[in-house]
Enzyme design. Sequence first.
Site, short mmCIF file in Angstrom:
data_model
loop_
_atom_site.label_atom_id
_atom_site.label_comp_id
_atom_site.label_asym_id
_atom_site.label_seq_id
_atom_site.Cartn_x
_atom_site.Cartn_y
_atom_site.Cartn_z
N GLU A 1 0.34 -0.63 -71.97
CA GLU A 1 0.36 0.84 -71.90
C GLU A 1 1.76 1.40 -72.14
O GLU A 1 1.92 2.40 -72.82
CB GLU A 1 -0.17 1.31 -70.53
CG GLU A 1 -1.69 1.27 -70.42
CD GLU A 1 -2.25 -0.12 -70.20
OE1 GLU A 1 -3.48 -0.29 -70.32
OE2 GLU A 1 -1.45 -1.05 -69.93
N HIS B 1 -8.48 0.57 -59.27
CA HIS B 1 -9.12 1.26 -60.40
C HIS B 1 -9.76 2.58 -59.97
O HIS B 1 -10.63 3.10 -60.66
CB HIS B 1 -10.20 0.37 -61.03
CG HIS B 1 -9.69 -0.91 -61.62
ND1 HIS B 1 -9.24 -1.93 -60.84
CD2 HIS B 1 -9.56 -1.31 -62.91
CE1 HIS B 1 -8.85 -2.93 -61.63
NE2 HIS B 1 -9.03 -2.57 -62.88
#
Length: 329
Positions: free
Chosen positions: A61, A130
């Site tokens: 990322e 998450h």
Amino acid sequence: MARLIAYREALREAMSEEMRRDERVFLMGEEVAEYNGAYKVSQGMLAEFGQKRVIDTPISELGFTAVAVGAAQNGLRPIVEFMTWNFAVLAMDQILNTASKMLAMSGGQINCPIVLRGPNGSAGQLGAQHSTAFESYYANIPGIKVVSTSNGYDAKGLLKQAIRYENDPIIFMESEVSYGDKMEIPDEEYYIPIGKADIKKVGRDVTIVSWNKMMKVALDAAAELEKENISAEVIDLRTIRPLDWMTILESVKKTNRLVIIEEQWPFASISSEISYRIQKEGFDYLDAPIRRLTAADAPLHYAPNLISLALPDVARTVKLVKEVMYQNK
């Protein structure tokens, strides 16, 4: 005319329409090309636009966000898809230290027209790493705008606005559990200005404010309250920064009560900011303390019974509204 399409299709239409219009726009992220997107938002886009404009990235990322930020600062208009905003914390250096600050650091010479998008918050039994809602994190950064959408119509109009007209970095938050939700989308082209909340239901007794998938809780709670002759006005904030607190204030002037529903942790949250602003500017209109319902102040567990205890729901929303109506005393 209008068509009944899913949230994910509305997002795809927004990106595809803007990519057809402007060759500077491109999409990059993990699995957006060959796999058609982790949630099938970008399905078919590789076939239409080719591998130079729909780009599969490594699982890095920080790396691919840095590439996109550099591209934006050199005249392109990238869209970055994060598989979840939980993974985007790895790119925070680029978002916070480069994208958000470059316009100021360059004396107004270098813009960063980039859209960073993906699902935010919990999506069931995915575990604590998450399941975080990130609106308040990014809304605390000057130099960026934060959008958090609850439905396909708003998502398409706001995403097109972000891609086409905004020269600031845009944090665009969706909901994984809402991608399949269907609603009518107009055939004609439309844009929704960033920074304007929307009144989803008009009411007279209490104002309920929410955004993203918590709007389902807010609207379902309003429907339950209607059965007991309590009329709730429901506002979808849509944009977190800039914050349209004036729409909330005007509603509170009418209803004299405010309840805020959000998925984030309570400390230094968006509801904290809203509460401060409304009590400062609208204290004389309040007939009860501002109340809020947030996620539990703890990491979200995997067990479904603990998830249901941790996140806002309709029953607790109804109870909170009755408290500000002084009906539970």
